[in-house]
Design a protein around this motif. Structure first.
Motif, PDB file in Angstrom:
ATOM      1  N   MET A   1       0.844  -1.194   0.000  1.00  0.00           N
ATOM      2  CA  MET A   1       0.000   0.000   0.000  1.00  0.00           C
ATOM      3  C   MET A   1       0.877   1.242   0.000  1.00  0.00           C
ATOM      4  O   MET A   1       1.820   1.343   0.780  1.00  0.00           O
ATOM      5  CB  MET A   1      -0.908   0.016   1.232  1.00  0.00           C
ATOM      6  CG  MET A   1      -1.841   1.206   1.274  1.00  0.00           C
ATOM      7  SD  MET A   1      -3.061   1.061   2.610  1.00  0.00           S
ATOM      8  CE  MET A   1      -1.982   0.965   4.022  1.00  0.00           C
ATOM      9  N   THR A   2       0.561   2.168  -0.912  1.00  0.00           N
ATOM     10  CA  THR A   2       1.325   3.396  -1.040  1.00  0.00           C
ATOM     11  C   THR A   2       0.456   4.590  -0.682  1.00  0.00           C
ATOM     12  O   THR A   2      -0.682   4.709  -1.146  1.00  0.00           O
ATOM     13  CB  THR A   2       1.845   3.565  -2.477  1.00  0.00           C
ATOM     14  OG1 THR A   2       2.711   2.475  -2.794  1.00  0.00           O
ATOM     15  CG2 THR A   2       2.611   4.869  -2.631  1.00  0.00           C
TER      16      THR A   2
ATOM     17  N   ASP B   1       8.173   5.275   6.246  1.00  0.00           N
ATOM     18  CA  ASP B   1       8.375   4.097   5.382  1.00  0.00           C
ATOM     19  C   ASP B   1       7.517   2.925   5.841  1.00  0.00           C
ATOM     20  O   ASP B   1       6.859   2.261   5.031  1.00  0.00           O
ATOM     21  CB  ASP B   1       9.849   3.677   5.395  1.00  0.00           C
ATOM     22  CG  ASP B   1      10.701   4.497   4.443  1.00  0.00           C
ATOM     23  OD1 ASP B   1      10.149   5.052   3.482  1.00  0.00           O
ATOM     24  OD2 ASP B   1      11.917   4.571   4.667  1.00  0.00           O
ATOM     25  N   GLU B   2       7.540   2.674   7.113  1.00  0.00           N
ATOM     26  CA  GLU B   2       6.786   1.548   7.662  1.00  0.00           C
ATOM     27  C   GLU B   2       5.288   1.710   7.466  1.00  0.00           C
ATOM     28  O   GLU B   2       4.547   0.719   7.381  1.00  0.00           O
ATOM     29  CB  GLU B   2       7.120   1.389   9.152  1.00  0.00           C
ATOM     30  CG  GLU B   2       8.556   0.942   9.406  1.00  0.00           C
ATOM     31  CD  GLU B   2       8.933   0.961  10.867  1.00  0.00           C
ATOM     32  OE1 GLU B   2       8.167   1.563  11.672  1.00  0.00           O
ATOM     33  OE2 GLU B   2       9.990   0.404  11.230  1.00  0.00           O
TER      34      GLU B   2
ATOM     35  N   GLY C   1       4.030   3.082   4.829  1.00  0.00           N
ATOM     36  CA  GLY C   1       3.761   3.079   3.392  1.00  0.00           C
ATOM     37  C   GLY C   1       3.756   4.443   2.753  1.00  0.00           C
ATOM     38  O   GLY C   1       3.228   4.614   1.643  1.00  0.00           O
TER      39      GLY C   1
ATOM     40  N   ARG D   1       5.077   7.014   0.565  1.00  0.00           N
ATOM     41  CA  ARG D   1       6.032   7.026  -0.552  1.00  0.00           C
ATOM     42  C   ARG D   1       6.696   8.395  -0.720  1.00  0.00           C
ATOM     43  O   ARG D   1       7.900   8.481  -0.989  1.00  0.00           O
ATOM     44  CB  ARG D   1       5.278   6.648  -1.826  1.00  0.00           C
ATOM     45  CG  ARG D   1       6.088   6.747  -3.106  1.00  0.00           C
ATOM     46  CD  ARG D   1       7.069   5.605  -3.254  1.00  0.00           C
ATOM     47  NE  ARG D   1       7.633   5.595  -4.582  1.00  0.00           N
ATOM     48  CZ  ARG D   1       7.034   5.026  -5.642  1.00  0.00           C
ATOM     49  NH1 ARG D   1       5.861   4.434  -5.505  1.00  0.00           N
ATOM     50  NH2 ARG D   1       7.613   5.027  -6.824  1.00  0.00           N
TER      51      ARG D   1
ATOM     52  N   LYS E   1      -1.779   7.350   7.615  1.00  0.00           N
ATOM     53  CA  LYS E   1      -2.541   6.098   7.587  1.00  0.00           C
ATOM     54  C   LYS E   1      -3.808   6.197   8.439  1.00  0.00           C
ATOM     55  O   LYS E   1      -4.847   5.634   8.099  1.00  0.00           O
ATOM     56  CB  LYS E   1      -1.664   4.943   8.063  1.00  0.00           C
ATOM     57  CG  LYS E   1      -2.161   3.573   7.638  1.00  0.00           C
ATOM     58  CD  LYS E   1      -1.089   2.529   7.875  1.00  0.00           C
ATOM     59  CE  LYS E   1      -1.525   1.171   7.352  1.00  0.00           C
ATOM     60  NZ  LYS E   1      -0.465   0.147   7.543  1.00  0.00           N
TER      61      LYS E   1
ATOM     62  N   ALA F   1      -7.356   0.196   1.406  1.00  0.00           N
ATOM     63  CA  ALA F   1      -6.619   0.052   0.147  1.00  0.00           C
ATOM     64  C   ALA F   1      -7.229   0.904  -0.959  1.00  0.00           C
ATOM     65  O   ALA F   1      -6.503   1.498  -1.768  1.00  0.00           O
ATOM     66  CB  ALA F   1      -6.585  -1.411  -0.273  1.00  0.00           C
TER      67      ALA F   1
ATOM     68  N   ALA G   1      -6.189   4.470  -0.306  1.00  0.00           N
ATOM     69  CA  ALA G   1      -4.768   4.642  -0.630  1.00  0.00           C
ATOM     70  C   ALA G   1      -4.547   4.697  -2.134  1.00  0.00           C
ATOM     71  O   ALA G   1      -3.836   5.586  -2.640  1.00  0.00           O
ATOM     72  CB  ALA G   1      -3.957   3.504  -0.010  1.00  0.00           C
ATOM     73  N   ASP G   2      -5.149   3.769  -2.861  1.00  0.00           N
ATOM     74  CA  ASP G   2      -4.960   3.730  -4.314  1.00  0.00           C
ATOM     75  C   ASP G   2      -5.471   5.010  -4.979  1.00  0.00           C
ATOM     76  O   ASP G   2      -4.797   5.598  -5.834  1.00  0.00           O
ATOM     77  CB  ASP G   2      -5.688   2.525  -4.913  1.00  0.00           C
ATOM     78  CG  ASP G   2      -5.014   1.202  -4.572  1.00  0.00           C
ATOM     79  OD1 ASP G   2      -3.858   1.237  -4.080  1.00  0.00           O
ATOM     80  OD2 ASP G   2      -5.636   0.150  -4.796  1.00  0.00           O
TER      81      ASP G   2
ATOM     82  N   THR H   1      -3.482   8.306  -3.817  1.00  0.00           N
ATOM     83  CA  THR H   1      -2.112   8.317  -4.353  1.00  0.00           C
ATOM     84  C   THR H   1      -2.132   8.633  -5.848  1.00  0.00           C
ATOM     85  O   THR H   1      -1.312   9.430  -6.329  1.00  0.00           O
ATOM     86  CB  THR H   1      -1.438   6.961  -4.092  1.00  0.00           C
ATOM     87  OG1 THR H   1      -1.327   6.768  -2.677  1.00  0.00           O
ATOM     88  CG2 THR H   1      -0.045   6.915  -4.709  1.00  0.00           C
TER      89      THR H   1
END
Length: 266
Positions: A1-2, A27-28, A30, A32, A229, A244, A247-248, A251
Motif C-alpha cells: 500500500m502506497t 516508510d513503515e 507506506g 512514498r 494512515k 486500500a 490509498a490507491d 495516491t
C-alpha cells in the motif's frame, strides 16, 4: 500500500532531533512521498536541504504563506520568483488567505496571492491553497472568488486543510481542485463526517500538515507523516470503503500533479 503526504512542514525545527526516525516510521506506514510547502525566506534553506538529500521522497514547493505576509512582502515575493525561475518545484505553495489572527495585512495577502496564482499559471504548476477564516470573513469563499475572477489558464491544485461545507467542496471541485484531507477529519466535531461521504475519492488527497493538526488519538501532540494512515482509515470509514481503495485513489490523485516534476518512478 502506497500513501502520499501532500502537505507536511518536515523541515520544521521540531523534527531536527529525530528526523531519521520520522522517515523510518513513514516508510513503515507506506508513505512514498512527503510534499513540503514553503512558508517564507526563512524556511527555504532547511526545506531545500531535505529536497536535495531526498530528491524522490521529499518534494519541495515554493511560495509565500499568507501568515508571513507583512511590510516585507515585496522582498519575500522577489525571493519566491527568483527560486521559481531557476529550480523545478513541484508546486507553488503554500499560498492563500488567512483571516484568523488579524486583518492588518489582508490587502498585502491578496496581492501576494494574486501574484503567485499568476506565477503558477505561467509555470504550469499546481498550487497549495491555505484558506483560514476568521473575523467573520470566509477565506475559502474569497480565495475561490479571486480564482474565478482571474480565470487563469492551467490553474489547478489542492485546497489544503479543507474543512468546508459540501457546497464549498463542490465549488472547489468545479474549479478543478482537489481537497486536502487531514487530521481534522478525525475530530469529533470536525464537520467532515457530513461532507466526505458525499465526495468521490477522485477529488481527495491526504495530508498531515505536520507538525500541526495531529489526528486522533494524537490530537494536541506533534503531527508527523506516518499518521497519514490514520487519516486514510478515517476517510475509508466515512466512505464505507477499504483502506486500500482510499490509498490507491488518493495516491493516483496526488501523482496526477507531478506531470511536470522530475521525480523518479512516480
Amino acid at each position: 500500500m502506497t500513501l502520499i503526504d501532500t502537505h507536511a512542514h518536515i523541515y520544521d525545527p521540531q523534527f531536527t532531533d529525530d528526523f531519521d526516525a520520522l522517515l523510518v516510521k513513514a516508510d513503515e506506514a507506506g508513505i512514498r512521498q512527503i510534499w513540503m510547502p514553503n512558508c517564507a525566506r526563512e524556511t527555504i534553506d532547511s526545506m531545500m536541504a531535505l529536497a536535495e538529500r531526498y530528491p524522490d521522497r521529499c518534494l519541495p514547493m515554493m511560495g509565500l504563506h499568507p501568515c508571513y505576509v507583512t511590510e516585507t512582502v515585496e522582498a519575500e515575493l522577489a525571493a519566491v520568483e527568483s527560486w521559481l525561475s531557476r529550480y523545478p518545484f513541484m508546486a507553488v505553495g503554500e499560498i492563500g488567505l488567512d483571516f484568523y489572527w488579524d486583518l492588518t495585512h489582508v490587502d498585502r495577502q491578496f496581492e501576494a496571492f494574486r501574484t503567485q496564482l499568476q506565477w503558477a499559471s505561467h509555470y504550469k504548476l499546481p498550487i497549495s491553497i491555505h484558506s483560514r477564516s476568521g473575523h467573520d470573513r470566509n477565506a475559502f469563499t474569497e480565495a475561490a472568488d479571486l480564482i474565478e475572477k482571474l480565470a487563469l489558464p492551467d490553474l489547478t491544485g489542492i485546497f489544503h486543510c479543507f474543512i468546508g461545507t459540501l457546497d464549498e467542496a463542490q465549488r472547489a471541485i468545479d474549479l478543478g481542485f482537489k481537497l486536502g484531507i487531514g487530521g481534522v477529519s478525525t475530530f469529533k466535531n470536525g464537520g467532515l463526517d457530513k461532507v466526505l461521504p458525499h465526495v468521490d475519492l477522485a477529488h481527495l488527497v491526504l495530508e498531515t500538515d505536520a507538525p500541526y493538526l495531529a489526528p486522533v488519538p494524537y490530537r494536541g501532540k506533534r503531527n508527523e507523516p506516518a499518521y497519514i494512515k490514520l487519516i486514510a482509515q478515517r476517510v475509508a470509514d466515512l466512505k464505507q470503503v477499504t483502506l486500500a481503495e482510499v490509498a490507491d485513489a488518493t495516491t493516483a490523485n496526488a501523482f496526477s500533479f507531478l506531470k511536470n516534476f522530475p521525480v523518479s518512478n512516480h
